[in-house]
Each structure stands twice: as C-alpha cells, then as structure tokens.
Design a protein around this motif. Structure first.
Motif, short mmCIF file in Angstrom:
data_model
loop_
_atom_site.label_atom_id
_atom_site.label_comp_id
_atom_site.label_asym_id
_atom_site.label_seq_id
_atom_site.Cartn_x
_atom_site.Cartn_y
_atom_site.Cartn_z
N ILE A 151 0.95 -1.07 0.10
CA ILE A 151 0.13 -0.17 -0.13
C ILE A 151 0.84 1.31 0.01
CG2 ILE A 151 -1.62 1.22 1.47
CD1 ILE A 151 -2.66 -1.27 2.52
N THR A 152 2.01 1.48 1.03
CA THR A 152 2.92 2.45 1.02
C THR A 152 3.54 2.65 -0.26
OG1 THR A 152 3.22 1.97 3.21
CG2 THR A 152 4.69 3.26 2.06
N ASP A 153 3.86 1.35 -1.17
CA ASP A 153 4.76 1.52 -2.17
C ASP A 153 3.96 2.07 -3.47
OD1 ASP A 153 6.80 0.82 -0.71
OD2 ASP A 153 6.99 -1.26 -1.21
N ASN A 154 2.87 1.59 -3.47
CA ASN A 154 1.92 1.88 -4.63
C ASN A 154 0.58 2.53 -4.68
OD1 ASN A 154 2.97 -0.41 -6.64
ND2 ASN A 154 3.00 -1.12 -4.62
N LEU A 155 0.32 3.07 -3.47
CA LEU A 155 -0.98 3.84 -3.27
C LEU A 155 -0.94 5.03 -2.37
CD1 LEU A 155 -3.54 0.82 -3.42
CD2 LEU A 155 -2.78 2.27 -5.18
N ALA A 167 -7.30 7.22 11.39
CA ALA A 167 -6.52 8.05 10.36
C ALA A 167 -5.94 7.16 9.26
CB ALA A 167 -5.39 8.84 10.97
N ARG A 168 -5.64 5.73 9.75
CA ARG A 168 -5.34 4.98 8.61
C ARG A 168 -6.50 4.39 7.93
NH1 ARG A 168 -1.68 2.73 12.42
NH2 ARG A 168 -2.90 0.85 12.49
N LEU A 169 -7.72 4.17 8.83
CA LEU A 169 -8.94 3.79 8.01
C LEU A 169 -9.29 4.84 7.05
CD1 LEU A 169 -10.86 2.53 11.11
CD2 LEU A 169 -10.49 1.13 9.01
N ASP A 170 -9.24 6.17 7.28
CA ASP A 170 -9.71 7.26 6.54
C ASP A 170 -8.71 7.24 5.30
OD1 ASP A 170 -11.75 8.37 8.08
OD2 ASP A 170 -10.02 9.67 9.09
N MET A 171 -7.37 6.99 5.48
CA MET A 171 -6.49 6.96 4.17
C MET A 171 -7.02 5.79 3.32
SD MET A 171 -3.07 7.86 6.39
CE MET A 171 -1.97 7.92 5.07
N LEU A 172 -7.21 4.51 3.96
CA LEU A 172 -7.80 3.47 3.07
C LEU A 172 -8.98 3.86 2.34
CD1 LEU A 172 -6.80 0.60 5.67
CD2 LEU A 172 -5.57 1.12 3.70
N ASP A 173 -9.91 4.52 3.22
CA ASP A 173 -11.09 4.75 2.49
C ASP A 173 -11.01 5.59 1.33
OD1 ASP A 173 -13.93 4.64 2.25
OD2 ASP A 173 -14.18 6.44 3.42
N LYS A 189 -9.75 -4.44 0.97
CA LYS A 189 -9.66 -4.97 -0.25
C LYS A 189 -8.18 -5.42 -0.33
CE LYS A 189 -12.93 -2.19 -3.08
NZ LYS A 189 -13.14 -1.27 -4.43
N ARG A 190 -7.89 -6.70 -0.39
CA ARG A 190 -6.63 -7.18 -0.76
C ARG A 190 -6.56 -7.80 -2.19
NH1 ARG A 190 -3.38 -8.40 3.64
NH2 ARG A 190 -4.37 -7.96 5.70
N TYR A 191 -5.86 -7.01 -2.83
CA TYR A 191 -5.54 -7.28 -4.38
C TYR A 191 -4.23 -8.52 -4.58
CZ TYR A 191 -8.06 -2.93 -5.19
OH TYR A 191 -9.29 -2.06 -5.35
#
Length: 379
Positions: A151-155, A167-173, A189-191
C-alpha cells in the motif's frame, strides 16, 4: 540399530559445525523418521524443530495390505525460513475461490478489518457509524507486513508512517481500499497482484522426482530433483552463506547452492561419488567455474600441532576408565590393555587424547580397522 548409530555420530558432528542461525534438513523415509526425530530433539533441541515435511516422491501405487507409500520425510530443524524466498504462485483454483471480486485495479478479496476482543483505546472507537466494541471486537488495520508495505509503495506513500488507527482507516477509504457489506460492515480490499504467492505447506506435491528422461538425471540411485534442493536452500540461506551436504552423492545440493550464489562444501565416502560431483559441477557451471578442489584422501586436522606418541596416554586412560575396557565393559589388569584409536588414523583419526581409548587386547584385535561406531553397530 546400526543405522541409528551411524546417523548419531554424524549428527553430532553436524550439530557441532552448524551456526546458531543455521538450519539442517534430514531426508528419510517413514520407517526411520520417528527414530531420527528423537535423536535430533536430543542433539539440536526440541525448540528448534520446525517441520516434518512430506515430499510426495512417487505417484500413487498399491502396497499390499496398507495404503500406498508415496511420500518421504524431510526433518527440518533450525532458524525460521526466509518466506520471500520460497513463495509459489497461487493456483488457478485458489485465485478463483478467494479473489472473487474485481474493480478497476483487478481481482481482490475481502478481508476483516477487526480482531477479536475489545479495546479501550482508539482501536475500540466508532468509525463511519460502525462500532467494533458492540461486536466484542476492535479495529485491526494493517500497519506492518507485506500488504501494508505494498500500500505504501503503490497507493499511499505515507501510509505506514501514520500512527492513528482511525486516520489509517480514512486513508484506506479515500484510496478506495475499503468496501462495505450490506449491513455496513467495512472490509479491506486485498488485491491479487499485491500477493507474490504463498509459502508451501508441509506437504509438497508440486516437485516431481527425477524421471528417466530428465536432463539432470545422473543415474545415481538416491538422486533428488534440483527443484527440491533449490526450495530448501532458498528457505534457509541467503547469498554468500555456506551450504554443507555431508552426503553429497551426485552433487544436487551443491549444484543448487552454486546456482543460487551460496558457498558450498560436500562430503562423500565413495571415490566414485567424488568424481561424479566434480564432473557435474564443472559441467553445470561451465569453463568459467574454474577448478574444483576434490579430495579423495581423508582430510587431517592441522590445528593440533605436534602430538606425542599415542601410547604415552596409556596410564592416564587406565585411570580415567578405571581399568575398564571401553568395549566389553570389563575390568582388566593394566598389562593386557591396549591404547586404541576411536577413529583409526587410516580413516582420518589423530593421536589426540579425545580420539583414544583403552581396550582389552582381545577386543582390540577384534575391532581391527573399524571405527568404534561401526564396531558397536555390528554387535
């Protein structure tokens, strides 16, 4: 019993040279695995046992009076495996059954964002109208591990730096990584393309034996496939580490180690096997490999300096053993006791006191040029 004695003295030496961070794999069949586990528990420690891996060596066949025996055992003791080195792609069936959803990023599966048990901290507070405490749970939002790193490397570049759970939940949302069920439960979501594969279980059915037409086949009766040793070496070493195969046979472990950039050493009693090892290494690695140091004489210790004649230890050994023969466990007078090499000098033994014992002269003649372990095994 003779096999266990044979293995015990060798496993003792393997334990002596194994680094604290190292690992050992012993290949055997189901008739010996339980006995060897007892030996290895005692030598390496029960806490270092990792797996008894079953390798399906042959296809299904019938054995009279019982289920078909198709698997060999790999007893694995030592350090934790290097997971990234042995991951294998997910099977098509696994992908279809687990990654059933799609969006513009590709296939994904839904995963829980909560863990069991309540929390009085931020992990127990409501988010988007959903309170995990009401369900006896708490937020468990990934911050470490492979998926959080993806997630850190790509999104979300600063995702793992964020300490706050909500705050991490907000970032994921915001990044579109959270989906909601019909009753409003948030899920992660796990891709699929973030999953490099999975670590194989302790039953290996994906590595076939060396068949009669394989290019790697040497005709050696106990030859293992390169893919088997490749997986083991990747799991328990990194580039530059030393791999030792004390029963190197037809050099499969050594070839696999060389291909993976590991240093290696192999041992075998058979001069034929040593020549085969040398030829196979040179053939596999090509002219750039250089010469191979293949010895057919027993290596001798060079760290002991000049030792006195072994017979000078006779009085000391008589006192240490209290006049009892090391073979028949019977007391004899000093005059009929002989100093004997536990490992004969012709087999690489030395005159060091640790390699000496007293035997009754009759027992000494009976022992001949055998090692002590071989002699006891024949009794």
């Amino acid at each position: 019993m003779s096999y266990l004695i044979f293995m015990a003295v060798r496993l003792m030496e393997m334990q002596r040279v194994l680094k604290p961070t190292g690992s050992i794999y012993v290949h055997c069949d189901d008739t010996a695995s339980h006995w060897l586990r007892v030996l290895m528990d005692g030598l390496f420690g029960r806490d270092t046992f990792r797996n008894c891996i079953i390798w399906k060596r042959i296809g299904n066949h019938n054995d009279a009076g019982r289920f078909g025996r198709t698997g060999d055992h790999l007893l694995f003791y030592g350090s934790e495996i290097r997971r990234m080195g042995v991951q294998v792609p997910l099977s098509d069936g696994n992908v279809r059954s687990k990654y059933r959803h799609r969006d513009e990023r590709g296939r994904y599966r839904r995963d829980n964002l909560t863990g069991a048990g309540r929390s009085d901290g931020e992990a127990g507070q409501p988010w988007h109208g959903w309170n995990p405490t009401d369900m006896g749970r708490h937020w468990s939002v990934p911050k470490t591990g492979a998926y959080a790193a993806w997630i850190t490397d790509n999104l979300i570049p600063d995702y793992q730096k964020e300490e706050g759970v909500l705050a991490r939940l907000d970032m994921l949302d915001v990044a579109g990584l959270i989906t909601f069920t019909a009753n409003g439960t948030p899920e992660l979501k796990r891709y699929l393309h973030a999953n490099p594969g999975q670590v194989p279980p302790d039953i290996w059915t994906d590595i076939p034996p060396v068949n009669s037409q394989a290019r790697e086949r040497t005709g050696y009766p106990t030859q293992k496939p390169l893919t088997l040793l490749d997986r083991i070496i990747r799991a328990s070493s990194k580039e530059g580490d030393l791999v030792l195969d004390p029963f190197c046979g037809c050099a499969t472990a050594l070839v696999a180690a060389a291909r993976l950039g590991r240093r290696w050493a192999g041992i075998d009693l058979s001069e034929l096997a040593i020549r085969l090892v040398k030829d196979r290494i040179v053939q596999d690695r090509g002219p750039l490999w250089g010469d191979v140091n293949a010895r057919t004489d027993p290596p001798r210790r060079t760290d002991l300096g000049t030792l006195p004649n072994y017979r000078t230890h006779r009085h000391r050994l008589y006192g240490t053993q209290e006049g009892i023969c090391a073979r028949c466990d019977t007391h004899f007078p000093f005059r009929v006791m002989d100093v004997d090499h536990i490992l004969p000098k012709s087999r690489g033994g030395t005159d060091h006191i640790d390699n000496l014992q007293l035997l009754y002269s009759g027992c000494n003649r009976s022992k001949g040029n055998r090692t002590m372990a071989e002699w006891k095994a024949l009794s």
